[in-house]
Scaffold this active site. Sequence first.
Site, PDB file in Angstrom:
ATOM      1  N   TRP A  95       9.528  72.241  72.387  1.00  0.00           N
ATOM      2  CA  TRP A  95       9.793  73.177  71.269  1.00  0.00           C
ATOM      3  C   TRP A  95       9.070  74.321  71.062  1.00  0.00           C
ATOM      4  O   TRP A  95       9.755  75.509  70.688  1.00  0.00           O
ATOM      5  CB  TRP A  95       9.387  72.100  69.777  1.00  0.00           C
TER       6      TRP A  95
ATOM      7  N   THR B  24      15.712  69.142  68.148  1.00  0.00           N
ATOM      8  CA  THR B  24      14.752  68.140  67.588  1.00  0.00           C
ATOM      9  C   THR B  24      14.028  68.828  66.338  1.00  0.00           C
ATOM     10  O   THR B  24      13.075  68.104  65.596  1.00  0.00           O
ATOM     11  CB  THR B  24      13.663  67.748  68.496  1.00  0.00           C
ATOM     12  N   ASP B  25      14.402  70.082  65.966  1.00  0.00           N
ATOM     13  CA  ASP B  25      13.557  70.652  64.654  1.00  0.00           C
ATOM     14  C   ASP B  25      14.175  70.303  63.546  1.00  0.00           C
ATOM     15  O   ASP B  25      15.037  70.194  63.293  1.00  0.00           O
ATOM     16  CB  ASP B  25      13.792  72.326  64.997  1.00  0.00           C
ATOM     17  N   LEU B  26      13.138  69.723  62.579  1.00  0.00           N
ATOM     18  CA  LEU B  26      13.496  69.281  61.131  1.00  0.00           C
ATOM     19  C   LEU B  26      14.084  70.144  60.522  1.00  0.00           C
ATOM     20  O   LEU B  26      15.063  69.998  59.575  1.00  0.00           O
ATOM     21  CB  LEU B  26      12.165  68.511  60.699  1.00  0.00           C
TER      22      LEU B  26
ATOM     23  N   TRP C 235      17.382  77.883  59.308  1.00  0.00           N
ATOM     24  CA  TRP C 235      16.005  77.710  58.714  1.00  0.00           C
ATOM     25  C   TRP C 235      15.845  78.600  57.288  1.00  0.00           C
ATOM     26  O   TRP C 235      15.164  78.286  56.292  1.00  0.00           O
ATOM     27  CB  TRP C 235      15.006  78.603  59.751  1.00  0.00           C
TER      28      TRP C 235
END
Length: 211
Positions: A145, A164-166, A206
């Site tokens: 990441w 995998t980034d929330l 984001w």
Amino acid sequence: MTPDPSSQWPFDLHEAVQHLSDQDPRLASLIHRTGPVTIAPRAHEEPFEALLRSIVYQQLSGKAAGTIHGRVLHITGDPPRPEAVLALTDDELRACGLSRAKTAAVKDLALHTGRRTVPDAARLRAMENAEIIERLTQVRGIGPWTVQMYLMFGLGRPDILPTTDLGIQKGIQQLDGLPDLPKPAEVEARGAAWQPYRTIASWYLWRSVDG
């Protein structure tokens, strides 16, 4: 005058945004609501400087991490140099607010940079993404990441999707009205239409989560 972010990406940002809008009506609506991309890659930074910042910022709020990072730069110089870090004791680095694990990671980053395991920015720009991830994750405390963030906002690579980034998962959940967070494989599949500009799609996701 602040430079236009669109001129600082190593690809045509306007073309990227238009491509994403054409390929995905839901993303097009998000892009329209959000407006132009306001971030540009830090092309002037060497990887040591960028990765040191990433280590400091891991698992901390922006304000706390910024304070600690400022203290580190105060004793290493700005921009920091590997030899300056290696000349410091662990206690001196920990006095800045670094944990034992982050102190060890910063020292390991300096060692790997000195050994050229971590190449300079010019060499990294000539390398493929997978090779960069393989090289940089040899450093303690740096995982895939962290390298993906460097690929996106250090080197300006156009097609990175941190599955995998929330924040990315929450952004897709909101975008598609999903009852649950998508799994990494589902994020990968959902982002297929955004190629070859998944970095820019990620930025919009984001932003949607941030407000």
